[in-house]
Scaffold this motif. Structure first.
Motif: not given
Length: 329
Positions: A95, A45, A56
């Motif tokens: 994030v 991620k 993201i």
């Protein structure tokens, strides 16, 4: 407080770039717990966050990094005192909320996990979100009733962070592990984790996935989704279980109800992001005790904070086997 360094993603037109910038606590989000970061890690991620179309990051400039460990330097929460060693992962961290690629972070108290006895700050970040997800997966298999004497456990995507650490924890718990990977150096690497058998990626991706296949495995940990997950559901023996936590092989699952109603298998979805705090603390406790890996420090490549941008790009180019540990302090 004096200024400190953080790694920012910046975007101009359709391109993103990484830059170390001097910043101060005044530029961090206002919240209860301020932490001096000692270590972070690199997850898939984090690599996606660097890409312009990674889906993201939505606002720039932004500090990525979904993992951090460090020491509390200021707290407005009764749960934490100055000097406490802590872990921060999951939720919106890295994030949509400034993440761990920074010498200091400030986060909500409910995101913070006390470092359990038996783990160092460094070891916690060798594990990071990948190790936490792996531990959730093994915990779910054990909860389902799968035991080492029931048979082999299949692990897909085994050279990735979750797959390799799942394999290592399973071996620690006495399971026999059959791991799949498409990488040429997979066998030697996975044997250091205690894997007993390494098969090519194609072994879990037959040309045709049957409604029911041979009962080869007592359980499976799937880290890639798609066709490998569809196959593993058909190859798990009666009363077995499968966990799934990734989708690098696809988000679509083409399967039937037959494995569930004719073999009574269970499928567990593994989510690390919103895992409730009592369970989160229990799983980190297991990573420090009965899931603790003896050779943990040898299972990751350590990079300095200054080497982080290059390492992030390597992750997205597929040049990484195992885990990256980032030394921030």
């Amino acid at each position: 407080m004096k200024s400190f360094q953080a790694l920012f993603i910046e975007k101009e037109a359709d391109n993103t770039s990484l830059h170390f910038r001097e910043t101060t606590l005044d530029n961090l989000p206002e919240n209860e717990v301020t932490i001096e970061v000692h270590y972070s890690g690199i997850n898939y991620k984090d690599g996606l966050a660097v890409l312009p179309d990674g889906k993201i990051v939505s606002e720039y400039p932004f500090i990525p990094g979904i993992d951090a460990s460090g020491i509390v330097v200021e707290s407005k929460s009764d749960r934490f005192q100055v000097g406490d060693e802590v872990i921060v992962t999951s939720y919106d961290f890295g994030v949509s909320y400034f993440g761990g690629y920074s010498e200091f972070i400030r986060v909500p108290a409910e995101w913070v996990v006390p470092l359990p006895d038996g783990l160092s700050l460094k070891e916690a970040m060798i594990l990071g979100t990948a190790g936490f997800t792996a531990a959730l997966s093994v915990d779910a298999l054990e909860f389902s009733g799968v035991t080492p004497d029931a048979g082999k456990i299949a692990v897909s995507g085994a050279t990735g962070g979750v797959g390799s650490l799942s394999s290592a924890i399973l071996a620690k718990r006495g399971f026999s592990v059959v791991a799949s990977s498409g990488k040429s150096d997979a066998k030697e690497f996975l044997e250091t984790f205690g894997v007993t058998e390494v098969v090519p990626r194609e072994a879990f991706q037959p040309e045709k996935v049957r409604a029911l296949d041979k009962q080869l495995y007592a359980g499976a940990i799937d880290c890639v989704g798609g066709k490998p997950l569809a196959y593993l559901l058909t190859a798990v023996q009666y009363g077995g279980a499968v966990t799934t936590c990734g989708m690098s092989a696809g988000g679509k699952l083409d399967t039937t109800v037959f494995p569930f109603i004719l073999r009574g298998i269970q499928l567990f979805g593994i989510d690390s992001v919103l895992c409730p705090m009592p369970k989160r603390e229990r799983i980190w406790g297991r990573l420090a005790t009965d899931f603790k890996l003896d050779n943990l420090e040898s299972l990751a490549t350590e990079v300095s904070f200054s080497e982080l941008p290059e390492a992030l790009h390597r992750v997205m180019n597929g040049g990484v086997t195992g885990r990256y540990l980032v030394k921030i302090k």
